[in-house]
Design an enzyme around this catalytic site. Structure first.
Site, PDB file in Angstrom:
ATOM      1  N   GLU A 203     -28.454  18.997 108.636  1.00  0.00           N
ATOM      2  CA  GLU A 203     -29.239  17.922 108.018  1.00  0.00           C
ATOM      3  C   GLU A 203     -30.371  17.478 108.935  1.00  0.00           C
ATOM      4  O   GLU A 203     -31.457  17.117 108.471  1.00  0.00           O
ATOM      5  CB  GLU A 203     -28.317  16.752 107.658  1.00  0.00           C
TER       6      GLU A 203
ATOM      7  N   HIS B 212     -27.203  19.479 113.788  1.00  0.00           N
ATOM      8  CA  HIS B 212     -26.605  19.519 112.451  1.00  0.00           C
ATOM      9  C   HIS B 212     -27.652  19.986 111.445  1.00  0.00           C
ATOM     10  O   HIS B 212     -28.842  19.692 111.580  1.00  0.00           O
ATOM     11  CB  HIS B 212     -26.079  18.133 112.075  1.00  0.00           C
TER      12      HIS B 212
ATOM     13  N   SER C 274     -17.042  21.797 103.714  1.00  0.00           N
ATOM     14  CA  SER C 274     -16.052  21.577 102.647  1.00  0.00           C
ATOM     15  C   SER C 274     -14.618  21.744 103.153  1.00  0.00           C
ATOM     16  O   SER C 274     -13.755  22.309 102.470  1.00  0.00           O
ATOM     17  CB  SER C 274     -16.322  22.509 101.455  1.00  0.00           C
TER      18      SER C 274
ATOM     19  N   GLY D 110     -16.877  16.445 107.201  1.00  0.00           N
ATOM     20  CA  GLY D 110     -17.875  15.501 106.708  1.00  0.00           C
ATOM     21  C   GLY D 110     -17.267  14.455 105.799  1.00  0.00           C
ATOM     22  O   GLY D 110     -16.582  13.540 106.236  1.00  0.00           O
ATOM     23  N   GLY D 111     -17.508  14.602 104.497  1.00  0.00           N
ATOM     24  CA  GLY D 111     -17.098  13.586 103.528  1.00  0.00           C
ATOM     25  C   GLY D 111     -15.627  13.225 103.571  1.00  0.00           C
ATOM     26  O   GLY D 111     -15.256  12.057 103.392  1.00  0.00           O
TER      27      GLY D 111
END
Length: 263
Positions: free
Chosen positions: A107, A105, A221, A242-243
């Site tokens: 990150e 990933h 997104s 993700g979020g």
């Protein structure tokens, strides 16, 4: 020659959010929200990737309530055991009925300095323990401007799958770094272009059959309002979310993308 049918995969990367009690509550609510969805009949695979400390609690809930979600982990060690404080072996994950693991990933690459070589070693570690690696690739805005959309993801994938057997099960996730958490997703056409290039890499390195059956996801997104447009593309087989994956109603709506696709 017939077209290979790939089961769409909608995967939720929770990142460093939710303790084990919150994790249980989220899975229960998501399962309830999807009572009328098709994931239990196998037409869509739903996977959740909680933090390490949540895995046992989520696994117990999935087993006890017979919830048809795939359990995944967010990372693993290149090592199987030993003096590696703070690392998690693929062997431990396998004992918790984890079946997929996110590798590479952006990150991890940025904040933990994971190189392409480390990513490749983690792919091998996952395969040693019969875990499906979800191999993340993607370019920054600087990469995009300098090299174009597919050059960096293609190079990352080539290195990640070096030495991977042709019959191995893997998942590839294209996550343009410039889109992650920005609210600005790639266009479906951009996603399709890169995902098609990634499938060409799979064909070149692992063979046409593997390329045809390997799922390539888009991430960056992703939300209920745009998932259908991505899923219309022939080389986009799902999403790494993700979020939005820790918002029950939003994630449930993403999973129900077939209601919005119109095909």
């Amino acid at each position: 020659m017939g077209v290979t049918k790939r089961t769409p995969l909608i995967a939720g990367n929770w990142k460093m959010n939710l303790d084990h009690l919150q994790a249980v509550a989220l899975v229960q609510k998501l399962h309830w929200a999807l009572k009328d969805a098709k994931h239990e009949d196998g037409s869509v695979e739903v996977a959740v990737f909680p933090p390490f400390t949540d895995l046992r609690s989520v696994q117990t809930l999935l087993d006890a309530d017979k919830i048809a979600f795939t359990l995944g982990a967010q990372d693993l060690s290149t090592h199987d055991e030993g003096a590696y404080t703070g690392e998690i072996s693929g062997a431990f994950l396998k004992k918790l009925a984890v079946s997929q693991v996110i590798i590479g990933h952006s990150e991890r690459r940025e904040y933990h300095a994971e190189t392409d070589e480390v990513v490749a070693a983690k792919v091998q570690a996952a395969l040693r323990h019969e875990l499906v690696p979800v191999i993340c690739v993607g370019e920054t805005s600087e990469d995009l401007e300098k090299h174009g959309a597919s050059a960096v993801p293609v190079a990352q994938l080539e290195k990640a799958i070096a030495g991977v057997p042709a019959d191995a099960e893997i998942v590839v996730a294209y996550e343009p770094v410039w889109a992650i958490g920005s609210g600005q997703a790639a266009t479906p056409q951009q996603a399709q272009e890169v995902c098609a290039k990634l499938r060409e890499v799979l064909a070149d390195r692992l063979g046409a059959d593997t390329a045809a059956r390997t799922r390539v996801l888009y991430g960056g997104s992703v939300k209920a309002a745009n998932i259908a447009s991505f899923m219309r593309e022939p080389d986009v087989d799902g999403a790494l979310v993700g979020g939005a994956s820790i918002k029950v109603d939003e994630f449930a709506s993403i999973i129900r993308f077939e209601k919005h696709v119109g095909v």
